[in-house]
Design an enzyme around this catalytic site. Structure first.
Site, short mmCIF file in Angstrom:
data_model
loop_
_atom_site.label_atom_id
_atom_site.label_comp_id
_atom_site.label_asym_id
_atom_site.label_seq_id
_atom_site.Cartn_x
_atom_site.Cartn_y
_atom_site.Cartn_z
N VAL A 134 54.57 85.89 33.90
CA VAL A 134 53.23 85.50 33.44
C VAL A 134 53.09 85.86 31.96
O VAL A 134 53.36 87.00 31.56
CB VAL A 134 52.13 86.21 34.25
CG1 VAL A 134 50.74 85.77 33.76
CG2 VAL A 134 52.27 85.89 35.74
N LYS A 148 51.72 81.05 34.19
CA LYS A 148 52.68 81.54 35.17
C LYS A 148 53.86 80.58 35.24
O LYS A 148 53.69 79.40 35.54
CB LYS A 148 52.02 81.68 36.55
CG LYS A 148 52.95 82.20 37.63
CD LYS A 148 52.20 82.39 38.95
CE LYS A 148 53.10 82.94 40.03
NZ LYS A 148 52.37 83.13 41.31
N ASP A 243 49.03 89.07 49.59
CA ASP A 243 49.47 90.00 48.56
C ASP A 243 48.29 90.62 47.82
O ASP A 243 48.28 90.71 46.59
CB ASP A 243 50.41 89.29 47.58
CG ASP A 243 51.32 90.26 46.82
OD1 ASP A 243 51.48 91.41 47.29
OD2 ASP A 243 51.89 89.87 45.78
#
Length: 376
Positions: A134, A148, A243
């Site tokens: 990123v 990204k 996540d």
């Protein structure tokens, strides 16, 4: 002149597809209004997150978004792994008649991304994971962005991951989720996101000399809960993030949290109770026991990680410290004894609300329960 054959090149295949008449005809998206009147339409969905709001605050701030039906991506994908990544996900391509506005997301040329990031210079590298990098960048109009770039995997796997993440992010529109500005497919797969000026929760909680006040921490807890509730029940197709962690909670200049990095996210169809995955992915310290042992993924996977995040906010400790000690294992005995003094971050001193800390710890203890059915 002989026409160049892009069919053997994954990038060429995508370039041809994005330029096709079908894409131009179908590439549209809806601006979703976050309005409390939509709440009545969501009652058939899961109510797991409502209890969190009732615990945290008496004033309801909740609002749900209902999506129109989305089309499914039907491409001839070369590999089984690519098909697996994309098959369940309704993508950013949809019937134009289902939406009332053209999508404002831009397709970026590689030259634009290079200029924005100073040719992807290391000084602009702000994050690096197993599958992506990123970069901080500035567009020609002065807007700051995070770019990204998917890096590590086979070409087919990169395309599958790119389509999966883009397909999810293009339909996520909430104040507590990072905003997708556009994408680029020239010279690789790129996602262009809105840059959160205050950085991530992890960088401020663990890498800053300034102490995050309890008021800001509580605000982050509330906003993250709202964002997760939106993903789990505000979207017509449930999204499991997979996540949730301090590094994936970005903060605006007003310290409003925004959930980011949907690289591991999965759509969960209404008729499915869970996914069962064979490929182990995620971040140690936040992983639910049933996922570690059996590969089971559902809303409770995110709920467990959210509980760990709440413990981080209260204690100022990492989910897994440098000695590999688990925050959950350290905190559970103290939670049972309701030992707030031992749990509270020493950096806060006495500057916190005892009532709010108790509420956050109550929710955290429920979220990190060993048995998923006992979690909210």
């Amino acid at each position: 002149m002989e026409k160049k054959d892009n069919s053997c090149s994954p990038t060429g295949f995508l370039e041809d597809f994005f330029k096709s008449e079908e894409f131009e005809r179908n590439h549209s998206c809806k601006e979703h209004n976050i309005d409390s009147t939509n709440e009545q339409n969501s009652k058939q969905g899961s109510r797991r997150w409502r209890g969190f709001g009732q615990l945290f605050t008496s004033k309801s701030k909740k609002s749900l978004v209902n999506f129109h039906s989305l089309g499914s991506l039907r491409l001839s994908l070369k590999s089984s792994s690519m098909r697996e990544n994309v098959a369940v996900a309704p993508v950013f391509l949809a019937d134009g008649n289902s939406f009332n506005r053209r999508c404002s997301r831009k397709v970026f040329a590689l030259s634009e991304l290079r200029i924005a990031t100073k040719n992807f210079s290391t000084e602009n590298l702000v994050g690096k994971g197993g599958y992506a990098e990123v970069y901080k960048g500035r567009l020609h109009n002065g807007q700051l962005v995070a770019i990204k770039r998917l890096t590590k995997a086979t070409p087919d796997e990169i395309i599958g991951d790119f389509l999966s993440e883009l397909g999810i992010m293009a339909h996520v529109n909430h104040p507590n989720a990072v905003k997708l500005i556009g994408y680029g497919i020239e010279g690789g797969m790129h996602l262009v996101l809105e840059l959160s000026p205050s950085g991530s929760l992890a960088s401020l909680l663990y890498g800053s000399k300034e102490v995050l006040t309890w008021g800001i921490r509580f605000k982050i807890a509330l906003g993250t809960a709202e964002g997760l509730r939106y993903l789990h029940e505000g979207c017509k197709r449930r999204i499991i993030h997979r996540d949730i962690k301090a590094a994936n909670i970005l903060l605006t200049k007003d310290f409003d949290p925004q959930i980011c990095d949907f690289g591991l996210a999965k759509w969960l169809p209404e008729q499915w109770t869970h996914h069962k995955v064979s490929k182990f992915e995620g971040t140690f310290g936040y992983l639910a026991p049933e996922y570690l042992m059996h590969g089971i993924v559902d809303e409770k996977t995110d709920v467990f990680a959210f509980g760990v995040l709440l413990l981080e906010l209260v204690t100022g400790r990492r989910a897994l410290d440098f000695s590999l000690q688990s925050l959950v294992l350290w905190a559970k005995p103290l939670l049972k004894k309701n030992d707030i003094r031992e749990l509270i971050d020493p950096a806060l001193g006495q500057d916190y609300s005892v009532r709010q800390v108790n509420l956050v710890l109550l929710v955290a203890s429920m979220c990190i329960h060993q048995t998923s059915i006992r979690r909210p």
